[in-house]
Design a protein around this motif. Structure first.
Motif, mmCIF file in Angstrom:
data_model
loop_
_atom_site.group_PDB
_atom_site.id
_atom_site.type_symbol
_atom_site.label_atom_id
_atom_site.label_comp_id
_atom_site.label_asym_id
_atom_site.label_seq_id
_atom_site.Cartn_x
_atom_site.Cartn_y
_atom_site.Cartn_z
ATOM 1 N N MET A 173 7.078 17.805 -2.801
ATOM 2 C CA MET A 173 6.134 16.700 -2.595
ATOM 3 C C MET A 173 6.572 15.444 -3.344
ATOM 4 O O MET A 173 6.336 14.329 -2.883
ATOM 5 C CB MET A 173 4.724 17.116 -3.013
ATOM 6 N N LYS A 174 7.234 15.628 -4.491
ATOM 7 C CA LYS A 174 7.768 14.467 -5.198
ATOM 8 C C LYS A 174 8.813 13.769 -4.340
ATOM 9 O O LYS A 174 8.837 12.539 -4.261
ATOM 10 C CB LYS A 174 8.362 14.869 -6.544
ATOM 11 N N VAL A 175 9.665 14.544 -3.661
ATOM 12 C CA VAL A 175 10.672 13.967 -2.770
ATOM 13 C C VAL A 175 9.995 13.219 -1.620
ATOM 14 O O VAL A 175 10.408 12.122 -1.238
ATOM 15 C CB VAL A 175 11.626 15.069 -2.246
ATOM 16 N N VAL A 176 8.933 13.821 -1.068
ATOM 17 C CA VAL A 176 8.212 13.181 0.036
ATOM 18 C C VAL A 176 7.591 11.861 -0.420
ATOM 19 O O VAL A 176 7.706 10.831 0.269
ATOM 20 C CB VAL A 176 7.135 14.141 0.596
ATOM 21 N N TRP A 177 6.970 11.856 -1.595
ATOM 22 C CA TRP A 177 6.319 10.637 -2.064
ATOM 23 C C TRP A 177 7.330 9.565 -2.453
ATOM 24 O O TRP A 177 7.072 8.369 -2.274
ATOM 25 C CB TRP A 177 5.357 10.943 -3.203
ATOM 26 N N VAL A 178 8.488 9.968 -2.952
ATOM 27 C CA VAL A 178 9.549 8.987 -3.222
ATOM 28 C C VAL A 178 10.025 8.380 -1.914
ATOM 29 O O VAL A 178 10.257 7.167 -1.820
ATOM 30 C CB VAL A 178 10.718 9.631 -4.003
ATOM 31 N N ALA A 179 10.165 9.204 -0.875
ATOM 32 C CA ALA A 179 10.595 8.698 0.431
ATOM 33 C C ALA A 179 9.574 7.715 0.996
ATOM 34 O O ALA A 179 9.948 6.660 1.543
ATOM 35 C CB ALA A 179 10.812 9.857 1.402
ATOM 36 N N LEU A 191 0.829 -1.203 0.000
ATOM 37 C CA LEU A 191 0.000 0.000 0.000
ATOM 38 C C LEU A 191 0.866 1.255 0.000
ATOM 39 O O LEU A 191 0.579 2.208 -0.733
ATOM 40 C CB LEU A 191 -0.929 0.002 1.218
ATOM 41 N N LEU A 192 1.935 1.266 0.788
ATOM 42 C CA LEU A 192 2.838 2.419 0.810
ATOM 43 C C LEU A 192 3.501 2.635 -0.547
ATOM 44 O O LEU A 192 3.627 3.769 -1.015
ATOM 45 C CB LEU A 192 3.902 2.257 1.890
ATOM 46 N N MET A 246 3.897 5.799 -5.460
ATOM 47 C CA MET A 246 3.948 5.901 -6.919
ATOM 48 C C MET A 246 2.776 6.716 -7.462
ATOM 49 O O MET A 246 2.946 7.543 -8.360
ATOM 50 C CB MET A 246 3.945 4.501 -7.536
ATOM 51 N N HIS A 247 1.600 6.485 -6.918
ATOM 52 C CA HIS A 247 0.402 7.152 -7.413
ATOM 53 C C HIS A 247 0.494 8.665 -7.220
ATOM 54 O O HIS A 247 0.253 9.431 -8.157
ATOM 55 C CB HIS A 247 -0.825 6.597 -6.681
ATOM 56 N N TYR A 248 0.837 9.082 -6.016
ATOM 57 C CA TYR A 248 0.878 10.521 -5.751
ATOM 58 C C TYR A 248 2.138 11.185 -6.304
ATOM 59 O O TYR A 248 2.145 12.384 -6.546
ATOM 60 C CB TYR A 248 0.725 10.795 -4.258
ATOM 61 N N TYR A 249 3.199 10.403 -6.526
ATOM 62 C CA TYR A 249 4.386 10.962 -7.174
ATOM 63 C C TYR A 249 4.044 11.400 -8.598
ATOM 64 O O TYR A 249 4.467 12.453 -9.050
ATOM 65 C CB TYR A 249 5.517 9.928 -7.193
ATOM 66 N N VAL A 250 3.282 10.579 -9.285
ATOM 67 C CA VAL A 250 2.908 10.893 -10.663
ATOM 68 C C VAL A 250 1.943 12.081 -10.704
ATOM 69 O O VAL A 250 2.017 12.919 -11.603
ATOM 70 C CB VAL A 250 2.279 9.651 -11.336
ATOM 71 N N LYS A 251 1.064 12.192 -9.725
ATOM 72 C CA LYS A 251 0.042 13.237 -9.747
ATOM 73 C C LYS A 251 0.543 14.607 -9.303
ATOM 74 O O LYS A 251 -0.002 15.617 -9.716
ATOM 75 C CB LYS A 251 -1.130 12.833 -8.866
ATOM 76 N N THR A 252 1.565 14.667 -8.450
ATOM 77 C CA THR A 252 1.975 15.949 -7.899
ATOM 78 C C THR A 252 2.883 16.712 -8.863
ATOM 79 O O THR A 252 3.558 16.122 -9.699
ATOM 80 C CB THR A 252 2.668 15.767 -6.536
ATOM 81 N N THR A 253 2.884 18.040 -8.722
ATOM 82 C CA THR A 253 3.737 18.877 -9.558
ATOM 83 C C THR A 253 4.852 19.532 -8.751
ATOM 84 O O THR A 253 5.818 20.004 -9.326
ATOM 85 C CB THR A 253 2.906 19.979 -10.236
ATOM 86 N N SER A 254 4.724 19.554 -7.445
ATOM 87 C CA SER A 254 5.709 20.185 -6.581
ATOM 88 C C SER A 254 6.926 19.274 -6.396
ATOM 89 O O SER A 254 6.790 18.067 -6.161
ATOM 90 C CB SER A 254 5.077 20.470 -5.211
ATOM 91 N N THR A 255 8.111 19.852 -6.499
ATOM 92 C CA THR A 255 9.341 19.072 -6.343
ATOM 93 C C THR A 255 9.470 18.541 -4.919
ATOM 94 O O THR A 255 9.875 17.394 -4.714
ATOM 95 C CB THR A 255 10.571 19.930 -6.688
#
Length: 117
Positions: free
Chosen positions: A49-55, A32-33, A38-47
């Motif tokens: 937030m991308k780092v947070v979702w990758v983490a 689930l994590l 992956m889902h929110y990394y693709v949807k977000t535009t902020s750099t």
């Protein structure tokens, strides 16, 4: 004799499956994590937030690696399913989905050739 063997193997696999409930739940939470990351990394535009979702996704991957014994639990559940089917004298089959030639999305190369002509 066959029913005794099925009962014995079924009991052992049921015990193994019950022992692996914890790792199975941990593995499901890890999946689930990873999915959410992956889902929110693709949807977000902020750099940031991308780092947070990758983490978050990496935490899920490392958690899934630590729950590798859950694969034994999954295998025990599959064996338990097969034993259940054999006990009821039913056919055990894992059917593969066959491609429908009328569906244009199943054979991309064929459709691509049609489009480029």
């Amino acid at each position: 004799m066959k029913k005794l063997f099925l009962l014995l193997v079924g009991g052992i696999t049921a015990i193994v499956a019950l022992c692996m409930v914890g790792p199975l739940l941990g593995f499901a939470f890890s999946a689930l994590l990873v999915f959410l990351g992956m889902h929110y990394y693709v949807k977000t535009t902020s750099t940031m937030m991308k780092v947070v979702w990758v983490a978050i996704g990496l935490m899920g991957v490392f958690s899934a690696i630590s729950n590798v014994p859950a694969i034994i639990g999954l295998a025990a559940l599959v064996v338990l399913y097969i034993i259940y089917k054999k006990w009821n004298n039913e056919e055990v089959s894992f059917k593969q989905i066959k491609e429908d030639s009328s569906d244009p999305f199943t054979n991309f190369e064929k459709e691509w050739v049609k489009l480029t002509k």
